[in-house]
Design an enzyme around this catalytic site. Structure first.
Site, short mmCIF file in Angstrom:
data_model
loop_
_atom_site.label_atom_id
_atom_site.label_comp_id
_atom_site.label_asym_id
_atom_site.label_seq_id
_atom_site.Cartn_x
_atom_site.Cartn_y
_atom_site.Cartn_z
N SER A 118 0.86 -1.19 0.00
CA SER A 118 0.00 0.00 0.00
C SER A 118 0.89 1.23 0.00
O SER A 118 1.57 1.52 0.99
CB SER A 118 -0.89 0.00 1.24
OG SER A 118 -1.64 -1.18 1.29
N CYS B 221 -15.38 -7.00 -8.57
CA CYS B 221 -16.70 -7.09 -7.96
C CYS B 221 -17.45 -5.78 -8.22
O CYS B 221 -16.90 -4.70 -8.05
CB CYS B 221 -16.57 -7.34 -6.46
SG CYS B 221 -18.13 -7.73 -5.69
N ASP C 161 -15.68 -6.91 2.08
CA ASP C 161 -14.73 -6.22 2.94
C ASP C 161 -15.26 -4.84 3.36
O ASP C 161 -15.03 -4.37 4.47
CB ASP C 161 -13.43 -6.04 2.12
CG ASP C 161 -12.22 -5.78 3.00
OD1 ASP C 161 -12.31 -6.00 4.22
OD2 ASP C 161 -11.19 -5.37 2.45
N CYS D 252 -28.28 7.12 -19.22
CA CYS D 252 -26.86 6.92 -19.51
C CYS D 252 -26.66 5.82 -20.55
O CYS D 252 -27.24 4.74 -20.44
CB CYS D 252 -26.13 6.53 -18.22
SG CYS D 252 -24.42 6.09 -18.51
N CYS E 157 -23.05 -1.16 -16.72
CA CYS E 157 -22.58 -0.62 -15.43
C CYS E 157 -23.60 -0.76 -14.29
O CYS E 157 -23.26 -1.21 -13.21
CB CYS E 157 -22.22 0.86 -15.64
SG CYS E 157 -21.95 1.73 -14.11
#
Ligand code: SF4
Ligand code: SF4
Length: 367
Positions: free
Chosen positions: A123, A254, A276, A319, A325
């Site tokens: 990170s 995801c 998470d 859109c 999406c």
């Protein structure tokens, strides 16, 4: 053949840094027990048994360690874990990955990662001035130099590593500097995750906004595309995910098509959460130390978190990208797509700018 991924938090939400934007510190603070400490070896053994018992020869499992800071569980914990797996895995294929802030990485860790073929995610927010603004240690000191030393140590031991950066508005202003760094240091794979606002409550000042998202990725895309056409491929996760989706119909991120998929996020006490970003008590779907993978997976697929009916923003209806999406990842909608009254979607702006060129690249890949 099965291929499963289990994310394990061996040190729960414990961390030796105090990054301003940490989403896990935020989400875990909403639980009755924000940290359950370091995973006990008995818990690790039971998790390993339950995972391996659902797999047959030549099936594959990836154990992905995250935090908090997973190295706080200590090298002996990881030695124990990998030795247990080695004893029990038979012909199951096992991969390891870890996401770390790098602070504790030394020669011993490097040797361990190398000998167990770990893929290490570091990170690091790429530019020192941005990294040190947000990624302070618990004493308030800068950390860039220490993280960079860890990255170089991994490199010198031949450990495979990549970079995970938090995309703040500050970093988003510097796509050229970011690209220069990735080329100069020959970083093969980089993932940016949007700097997220708090899961509930007030906005964080460092939270990414959709225009910054669009500006950063559009600029970076054209630098990336120029190199790609010159035969110099460098992996940027968002671009790879879009190519996988549009060229091969594969979902490698995801939420890229607006749907949550159940994941296995295992806390240090064995409790499992489907995402998470939402490791909250109300979404706990079982305990991998005492339940088998299939039972938990079935509960995950039916959990209220996965099956909830959530609407796209009004502007999505008009859109052109709605079909691919559907509003994207639930947790990133405010930062990326402007679902917070911004009325401007960063993902749409980015696709407006870059999709024609991306489609040319896809055409060249497929032909
Ligand atoms: S919130 Fe995002 S990452 Fe989590 S399951 Fe949903 S789409 Fe996936
Ligand atoms: S407006 Fe944005 S979030 Fe909505 S469908 Fe279009 S690209 Fe996706």
């Amino acid at each position: 053949m099965k291929n499963i991924s289990i994310m394990i938090k061996p040190a729960s939400s414990l961390c030796n840094l105090s990054c301003e934007y940490c989403f896990y510190e935020d989400v875990s603070s909403k639980r009755a027990m924000s940290s359950c400490g370091v995973m006990k070896r008995e818990t690790a053994n039971k998790i390993i048994d339950n995972v391996l018992s659902c797999l047959n020869d030549m099936d594959a499992v990836s154990f992905v360690f995250q935090g908090g800071e997973p190295t706080l569980a200590g090298l002996p914990f990881f030695l124990h874990f990998t030795e247990e797996v080695e004893k029990k895995k038979g012909s199951v294929l096992v991969n390891y990955a870890i996401q770390t802030n790098g602070i504790l990485i030394d020669k011993s860790w490097c040797r361990f990662f190398k000998s167990n073929n770990f893929l290490v995610g570091i990170s690091q927010d790429i530019l020192p001035e941005v990294h040190d603004k947000y990624r302070k240690d618990t004493n308030g000191s800068d950390t860039y130099e220490r993280v960079n030393a860890a990255r170089k140590a991994l490199l010198s031991y031949g450990v495979e590593y990549n970079i995970l950066s938090v995309l703040t508005n500050d970093l988003a202003k510097e796509p050229e500097k970011v690209w220069d760094y990735l080329c100069r240091e020959n970083i093969g794979y980089t993932q940016f995750i949007p700097c997220l606002g708090k899961i509930e409550g007030e906005k964080k000042s460092c939270r990414l906004n959709p225009c910054s998202f669009a500006g950063f990725y559009s600029h970076l895309f054209f630098l990336w595309a120029k190199a790609f056409k010159a035969g110099k491929y460098r992996s940027i996760k968002l671009f790879d995910d879009l190519i996988n989706l549009l060229a091969y119909g594969k979902q490698t991120a995801c939420g890229i098509t607006g749907k949550c998929s159940p994941q296995f996020v295992v806390e240090a006490d064995g409790r499992v959460f489907p995402c998470d970003f939402y490791a909250l008590d109300e979404y706990c779907i079982g305990n991998l130390a005492c339940e088998n993978v299939e039972d938990i997976y079935n509960k995950a697929a039916k959990s209220s978190f996965i099956t909830r009916d959530d609407a796209e923003a009004d502007f999505c209806c008009r859109c052109p990208y709605l079909k691919i999406c559907h509003g994207g990842c639930l947790r990133m909608r405010k930062e990326v797509c402007g679902f917070d009254g911004e009325n401007e979607c960063g993902y749409r702006l980015f696709l407006d700018n870059c999709l024609p060129e991306l489609q040319q690249i896809i055409h060249s890949i497929l032909n």
